[in-house]
Design a protein around this motif. Structure first.
Motif, short mmCIF file in Angstrom:
data_model
loop_
_atom_site.label_atom_id
_atom_site.label_comp_id
_atom_site.label_asym_id
_atom_site.label_seq_id
_atom_site.Cartn_x
_atom_site.Cartn_y
_atom_site.Cartn_z
N ALA A 1 0.86 -1.22 0.03
CA ALA A 1 -0.14 0.03 0.11
C ALA A 1 0.83 1.19 -0.15
O ALA A 1 2.21 1.13 -0.04
N GLY A 2 0.24 2.46 -0.25
CA GLY A 2 1.09 3.61 -0.04
C GLY A 2 0.42 4.77 -0.96
O GLY A 2 -0.97 4.49 -1.15
N ARG A 3 1.11 5.53 -1.40
CA ARG A 3 0.75 6.65 -2.38
C ARG A 3 1.78 6.72 -3.49
O ARG A 3 2.93 6.37 -3.20
N ALA A 4 1.37 6.92 -4.72
CA ALA A 4 1.95 7.00 -5.97
C ALA A 4 1.55 8.20 -6.78
O ALA A 4 0.39 8.72 -6.92
N TRP A 5 2.58 9.00 -7.36
CA TRP A 5 2.31 10.20 -8.17
C TRP A 5 3.01 10.05 -9.52
O TRP A 5 4.03 9.22 -9.51
N GLY A 6 2.44 10.49 -10.69
CA GLY A 6 3.02 10.56 -11.99
C GLY A 6 2.41 11.28 -12.85
O GLY A 6 1.34 12.09 -12.51
N THR A 7 2.62 11.27 -14.12
CA THR A 7 2.15 12.01 -15.15
C THR A 7 1.08 10.94 -15.99
O THR A 7 1.59 10.03 -16.47
N LEU A 8 0.16 11.47 -16.41
CA LEU A 8 -0.84 10.73 -17.18
C LEU A 8 -0.65 10.91 -18.61
O LEU A 8 -0.47 12.16 -19.08
N THR A 9 -0.56 9.79 -19.47
CA THR A 9 -0.47 9.88 -21.00
C THR A 9 -1.81 9.25 -21.38
O THR A 9 -1.93 8.13 -21.37
N TRP A 10 -2.96 10.24 -21.91
CA TRP A 10 -4.14 9.60 -22.32
C TRP A 10 -4.19 9.50 -23.86
O TRP A 10 -4.11 10.75 -24.47
N LYS A 11 -4.20 8.30 -24.42
CA LYS A 11 -4.65 8.38 -26.12
C LYS A 11 -3.30 9.01 -26.62
O LYS A 11 -3.53 9.66 -27.67
N GLY A 12 -2.25 8.84 -26.11
CA GLY A 12 -0.86 9.21 -26.76
C GLY A 12 -0.68 10.67 -26.31
O GLY A 12 0.50 11.19 -26.60
N GLU A 13 -1.22 11.60 -25.54
CA GLU A 13 -1.29 12.90 -25.32
C GLU A 13 -1.14 13.18 -23.81
O GLU A 13 -1.91 12.53 -23.00
N ALA A 14 0.29 13.54 -23.66
CA ALA A 14 0.45 13.70 -22.20
C ALA A 14 -0.28 14.87 -21.54
O ALA A 14 -0.29 15.83 -22.20
N LYS A 15 -0.75 14.61 -20.51
CA LYS A 15 -1.47 15.42 -19.75
C LYS A 15 -0.13 16.62 -18.84
O LYS A 15 0.54 16.07 -18.47
N GLU A 16 -0.92 17.82 -18.28
CA GLU A 16 0.02 18.38 -17.84
C GLU A 16 0.11 18.07 -16.39
O GLU A 16 -0.91 17.96 -15.71
N GLY A 17 1.22 18.21 -15.70
CA GLY A 17 1.28 18.26 -14.24
C GLY A 17 1.51 16.72 -13.56
O GLY A 17 0.90 15.79 -14.10
N VAL A 18 2.17 16.80 -12.26
CA VAL A 18 2.19 15.51 -11.68
C VAL A 18 1.10 15.33 -10.84
O VAL A 18 0.62 16.16 -9.91
N ARG A 19 0.31 14.27 -10.82
CA ARG A 19 -0.95 14.10 -10.04
C ARG A 19 -0.68 12.69 -9.38
O ARG A 19 0.10 11.70 -9.70
N ARG A 20 -1.44 12.64 -8.33
CA ARG A 20 -1.59 11.38 -7.55
C ARG A 20 -2.46 10.36 -8.35
O ARG A 20 -3.34 10.63 -8.98
N ILE A 21 -1.85 8.96 -8.36
CA ILE A 21 -2.38 8.15 -9.15
C ILE A 21 -3.56 7.44 -8.45
O ILE A 21 -3.45 6.77 -7.58
N PRO A 22 -4.91 7.24 -9.13
CA PRO A 22 -6.04 6.79 -8.40
C PRO A 22 -6.12 5.48 -8.57
O PRO A 22 -5.61 5.03 -9.80
N GLY A 23 -6.68 4.88 -7.66
CA GLY A 23 -6.95 3.28 -7.71
C GLY A 23 -5.58 2.35 -7.44
O GLY A 23 -5.57 1.38 -8.05
N SER A 24 -4.55 2.96 -7.17
CA SER A 24 -3.32 2.42 -7.01
C SER A 24 -3.16 1.15 -6.13
O SER A 24 -2.34 0.23 -6.32
N MET A 25 -4.04 1.17 -5.16
CA MET A 25 -4.19 0.00 -4.22
C MET A 25 -5.15 -1.11 -4.85
O MET A 25 -5.36 -2.05 -4.10
N LYS A 26 -5.74 -0.70 -5.84
CA LYS A 26 -6.83 -2.04 -6.41
C LYS A 26 -6.08 -3.09 -6.96
O LYS A 26 -5.27 -2.91 -7.84
N ALA A 27 -6.45 -4.28 -6.63
CA ALA A 27 -5.73 -5.34 -7.11
C ALA A 27 -6.42 -5.80 -8.19
O ALA A 27 -7.33 -5.90 -8.61
N GLY A 28 -5.25 -6.25 -9.05
CA GLY A 28 -5.81 -7.06 -10.41
C GLY A 28 -6.02 -5.96 -11.65
O GLY A 28 -6.40 -6.54 -12.57
N ILE A 29 -5.92 -4.88 -11.35
CA ILE A 29 -6.30 -3.80 -12.57
C ILE A 29 -4.95 -3.28 -13.32
O ILE A 29 -5.31 -2.28 -14.12
#
Length: 141
Positions: A85-113
């Motif tokens: 468990a814990g917290r993770a931050w990163g940058t999202l690339t959605w459909k090949g386009e990088a989104k601005e800024g570093v954000r906390r990654i949602p759902g990082s503790m969900k198993a199997g996804i």
């Protein structure tokens, strides 16, 4: 009451806390080594160098839902001591386009996804190629 206290074996409390004995001895490092069959982001990341910082992670359903070029690039991890468990931050690339800024990654503790996206293998050193077959070698066969 004095007889029972006298017959008890005296132990140092510090010694008992530091030693793992008996039926739970095999579980001493279990938290660090355990990875579920369907791991979450942290269990995948702890198997990578630098705890997955710089690695790319994608949710398994994104590819099936029409977003195959979508992933998170992890820039910071703050795992709990268990490594599950814990917290993770990163940058999202959605459909090949990088989104601005570093954000906390949602759902990082969900198993199997989550799945790790493999980096393209690069080789260091000179580029090697096979020599073309010469005409002399072709005639000899």
């Amino acid at each position: 009451a004095d007889v029972r206290r006298h017959n008890r074996r005296r132990r140092d409390p510090g010694e008992m806390a530091s030693k793992v004995t008996g039926q739970f001895a095999h579980m001493k490092n279990l938290a660090a080594d355990f990875v579920r069959a369907k791991p979450n982001l942290f269990e995948l990341a702890k198997q990578l160098p630098e705890y997955g910082v710089g690695a790319r992670f994608a949710r398994t359903r994104w590819e099936h839902r029409g977003a195959p070029d979508s992933y998170w690039t992890v820039s910071r991890m703050k795992p709990k001591p268990s490594g599950r468990a814990g917290r993770a931050w990163g940058t999202l690339t959605w459909k090949g386009e990088a989104k601005e800024g570093v954000r906390r990654i949602p759902g990082s503790m969900k198993a199997g996804i989550w799945r790790v996206l493999e980096e393209p293998k690069t080789t260091s050193g000179p580029k090697l190629s096979k020599p073309e077959p010469s005409e002399e070698a072709a005639e000899g066969q």
